[in-house]
Design an enzyme around this catalytic site. Structure first.
Site, short mmCIF file in Angstrom:
data_model
loop_
_atom_site.label_atom_id
_atom_site.label_comp_id
_atom_site.label_asym_id
_atom_site.label_seq_id
_atom_site.Cartn_x
_atom_site.Cartn_y
_atom_site.Cartn_z
N ARG A 100 0.83 -1.22 0.00
CA ARG A 100 0.00 0.00 0.00
C ARG A 100 0.86 1.27 0.00
NH1 ARG A 100 -4.57 0.22 4.41
NH2 ARG A 100 -2.82 0.85 5.72
N LYS A 103 -2.81 6.52 1.16
CA LYS A 103 -2.67 6.94 2.56
C LYS A 103 -1.73 8.14 2.61
CE LYS A 103 -2.32 4.78 7.11
NZ LYS A 103 -3.58 5.28 7.65
N GLU A 110 -16.30 6.11 4.44
CA GLU A 110 -15.56 5.55 5.57
C GLU A 110 -15.44 6.57 6.69
OE1 GLU A 110 -11.40 4.61 5.15
OE2 GLU A 110 -11.09 6.16 3.66
N1 PLP Z 1 -9.29 4.25 6.54
C1 PLP Z 1 -8.48 5.25 6.91
C2 PLP Z 1 -8.80 6.61 6.43
C3 PLP Z 1 -7.36 4.98 7.72
O1 PLP Z 1 -6.55 5.96 8.10
C4 PLP Z 1 -7.12 3.67 8.13
C5 PLP Z 1 -5.94 3.34 8.93
O2 PLP Z 1 -4.95 2.89 8.46
C6 PLP Z 1 -8.00 2.66 7.74
C7 PLP Z 1 -9.08 2.99 6.94
C8 PLP Z 1 -7.77 1.24 8.15
O3 PLP Z 1 -6.78 0.63 7.38
P1 PLP Z 1 -5.90 -0.54 7.97
O4 PLP Z 1 -6.84 -1.58 8.41
O5 PLP Z 1 -5.07 -0.99 6.84
O6 PLP Z 1 -5.13 0.03 9.09
C1 COI Z 2 -3.98 3.34 11.40
O1 COI Z 2 -4.94 2.69 11.79
O2 COI Z 2 -2.85 2.83 11.32
C2 COI Z 2 -4.10 4.74 11.00
O3 COI Z 2 -3.22 5.22 10.34
C3 COI Z 2 -5.31 5.48 11.40
C4 COI Z 2 -5.09 6.81 12.04
C5 COI Z 2 -4.37 6.75 13.33
C6 COI Z 2 -4.58 7.84 11.13
#
Ligand code: PLP
Ligand code: COI
Length: 342
Positions: free
Chosen positions: A84, A187, A223
């Site tokens: 990612r 991200k 989201e």
């Molecule tokens: N959506 C957003 C905007 C986020 O910042 C995060 C955090 O990483 C997620 C979703 C969840 O993604 P992940 O499960 O890969 O941490």
């Molecule tokens: C995560 O879950 O790792 C995130 O980056 C979410 C948030 C703290 C920005």
């Protein structure tokens, strides 16, 4: 064996920054990545014209390491985070970090800060924050020629202060975190800057976080600010399909766990009105883990949707949580090889 810090109360840790011993840095210059170096410095020298500062060339990742039942420390699905970060880097014209460098740096950060990895089943984990930014100076709007990749980490507790207890969430239509064909799936720092006004307002109005709707029509669920959205209806796990949301690794994992539980998984547009039909809803992500939602209020018309289960998570949400956290702590068999030893 390093000594365990005695001044950390693992079970009451917030989700926040805590200084550890070392971080890792690598530099992309003259067309190649340097070897990474260990630093004890919490600060970084930044060029005054760095593209990260002026034009937002900055992206990051978030992943966790766990001390498992057998005493070994493992990262949860680091390869997915590596992939990612490459996607995000390409999305805003940055030099991607090769997968091997990413994973090696993450392992190294955990090993050199081992004493900060919370004990088995303490409710806390070691959160890693890899970050990549344009560190070369440019004044015209163009990609940097130089990049810096860093990884720091530290022990954290739950992101939402309710932990696994249900929290209130506010659905909004008057702010967007990303444009329909913009950077929502990457991200990148700018998405979070764009979410701040809505999040801070929601906190002031008594909600833990916001639920963004699709930026084109504001009819569908996208989201939450820092996490994906999922819903349970009967035996179905339902989660949004949208071009402008982050492909959450936790969500991908929960979809697989749901399938293994014999549930049906639907990834599709979710109309706001469907909130009235769901039995359980929640936020999921690395930091959020799974946080159930007790109450959703649509700020644009004050419609309120209640998901009370006597103040506890619903049964399907509970099951998903138990399996996810069971795999992460090494109590439940990791049949897909998601856990990677450091
Ligand atoms: N959506 C957003 C905007 C986020 O910042 C995060 C955090 O990483 C997620 C979703 C969840 O993604 P992940 O499960 O890969 O941490
Ligand atoms: C995560 O879950 O790792 C995130 O980056 C979410 C948030 C703290 C920005």
């Amino acid at each position: 064996m390093s000594t365990i810090p005695t001044d950390i109360n693992w079970s009451s840790l917030p989700f926040g920054y805590l200084k550890t011993d070392y971080n890792i840095r690598a530099y992309y210059r003259d067309g190649r990545w340097s070897k990474f170096e260990k630093s004890t410095d919490e600060t970084i020298p930044v060029h005054i014209a760095a593209t990260a500062l002026h034009y937002g060339q900055s992206c990051f990742e978030g992943l966790k390491a766990f001390r498992c039942r057998d005493g070994k420390i493992r990262l949860f699905r680091p390869e997915e985070n590596a992939k990612r970060l490459i996607l995000s880097a390409n999305g805003i014209m940055m030099q991607p970090v090769p997968k091997e460098i990413f994973i090696e740096a993450c392992k190294e950060v955990v090993l050199i800060n081992e004493k900060y990895v919370p004990p088995f089943m303490s409710g806390a984990s070691f959160y890693l924050r890899p970050i990549l930014y344009g560190s070369g100076g440019e004044v015209g709007v163009k990609p940097s020629k130089e990049y810096t990749f860093m990884v720091f980490g530290g022990p954290v507790g739950p992101y939402f202060k309710t932990g696994f207890k249900p929290m209130p969430m506010q659905l909004i239509k008057d702010f967007d975190r990303a444009a329909p064909l913009g950077t929502g799936m990457f991200k990148v720092g700018g998405n979070y800057a764009a979410s701040l006004r809505a999040s801070e307002r929601a906190h002031g109005e008594g909600f833990n976080t916001v639920l963004f709707t699709d930026a084109k029509d504001h009819k569908f669920i996208d989201e939450a600010g820092p996490a994906n959205f999922f819903a349970i209806k009967g035996n179905r796990y339902i989660t949004p399909d949208s071009h402008s949301i982050l492909r959450s690794i936790t969500n991908m994992t929960l979809q697989q766990i749901a399938l293994d539980l014999g549930m049906e998984v639907e990834r599709r547009h979710i109309a706001i009105d469907e909130l009235a039909e769901f039995e359980e809803i929640g936020a999921c992500g690395t930091a959020a883990v799974i946080t159930p939602v007790s109450r959703m209020v649509n700020r644009s018309n004050n419609n309120e949707y209640i998901y009370t289960m006597g103040g506890e998570a619903g049964p399907k949400t509970q099951k998903l949580y138990d399996i996810l956290t069971g795999i992460q702590s090494g109590i439940i068999e990791d049949k897909y090889g998601w856990m990677v030893e450091v």
